[in-house]
Design an enzyme around this catalytic site. Structure first.
Site, PDB file in Angstrom:
ATOM      1  CG  HIS A  57      -1.985   1.027   1.205  1.00 14.29           C
ATOM      2  ND1 HIS A  57      -3.236   0.825   1.718  1.00 14.29           N
ATOM      3  CD2 HIS A  57      -1.997   2.303   0.729  1.00 14.29           C
ATOM      4  CE1 HIS A  57      -3.975   1.914   1.571  1.00 14.29           C
ATOM      5  NE2 HIS A  57      -3.233   2.826   0.987  1.00 14.29           N
ATOM      6  CG  HIS A  67      -7.950  -2.323   8.826  1.00 17.67           C
ATOM      7  ND1 HIS A  67      -7.121  -1.483   8.117  1.00 17.67           N
ATOM      8  CD2 HIS A  67      -7.986  -1.840  10.084  1.00 17.67           C
ATOM      9  CE1 HIS A  67      -6.689  -0.517   8.904  1.00 17.67           C
ATOM     10  NE2 HIS A  67      -7.195  -0.718  10.120  1.00 17.67           N
ATOM     11  CD  GLU A  88      -4.424  -3.038   0.676  1.00 20.28           C
ATOM     12  OE1 GLU A  88      -5.030  -4.065   1.010  1.00 20.28           O
ATOM     13  OE2 GLU A  88      -3.942  -2.216   1.494  1.00 20.28           O
TER      14      GLU A  88
END
Length: 236
Positions: A43, A190, A70
């Protein structure tokens, strides 16, 4: 079986804290693949505080499993993804100064934007997943944007799991059922961990992929990286 994609951002955080190239992010990623992970997630953020754009390019050259990038689809991110052509791009609406991802997309309000971005990535043959809260309307909205998958934002589940696991997972089951009705693939991520992962998957066994970084890297400090990857695979 649900696939395990390991987010290696925290490895880059350690490297960046001292400069140089220890730990080596690329070597860590290829080792994680060798230890049994099904994919690698990164990410990159505009400030380069962990994974950097050059890391993404270097990883693409060596990875043999699925590569998931991401991020918030700002112009530089879109250009990077179109250049690298990963297996999957996950669209996340995080602000540049966000400590970590903290909300899913409103796929109704941002439908035109997400539809355009999704089309651009599809032109490059990239699978598109949209990060959403566990709300059926947002899942259906992702389908309307042309997404291939949704990734359910599981922070609330992880936070509430210890006090009432059944209530914590209930909205995720409903959202996952909506994804299945819409013909969407299903990811989750997450704050999933060795504590809460197995229960989540017993309730939503059609989950295609989980993306896990922070908890896995923390566990690796105690159990070792290879053993930790195997521990997570057992939970799947």
């Amino acid at each position: 079986m649900t696939k395990l994609s390991v987010n290696i951002n925290k490895i880059a955080v350690v490297r960046n804290s001292r400069g140089g190239n220890l730990p080596d992010v690329v070597r860590a990623a290829t080792d994680i693949e060798r230890f049994g992970a099904d994919g690698i997630t990164v990410h990159p953020r505009p400030d380069g505080r962990h994974i950097r754009y050059d890391d993404v390019r270097n990883l693409k050259r060596v990875l043999r499993t699925e590569f998931n990038i991401e991020g918030n689809p700002i112009p530089d991110f879109i250009s990077l993804v179109c250049e690298v052509v990963p297996t999957q791009v996950t669209l996340v609406p995080d602000a540049p100064d966000a400590l970590t991802s903290n909300a899913g997309w409103n796929t109704v309000v941002h439908r035109d934007f997400l539809t355009d971005v999704t089309r651009r990535f599809h032109e490059r043959g990239i699978r598109v997943s949209i990060f959403v809260d566990p709300v059926a309307e947002m899942v259906a909205g992702a389908k309307a944007c042309g997404a291939d998958r949704v990734e359910l934002y599981t922070e609330a589940y992880a936070r509430e799991y210890a006090s009432d696991s059944a209530s914590a997972v209930a909205p995720y089951v409903a959202a996952a059922e909506e994804a299945r009705r819409q013909g969407l693939g299903l990811n989750a991520g997450h704050d999933l961990s060795l504590v809460n992962l197995h229960y989540y998957l017993t309730r939503i066994p059609w989950t295609d992929e989980v993306s896990i970084g922070h908890a896995l890297i923390c566990d690796a400090l105690y159990y070792g990286l290879e053993n930790t990857v195997q521990l997570y695979r057992r939970e799947l």
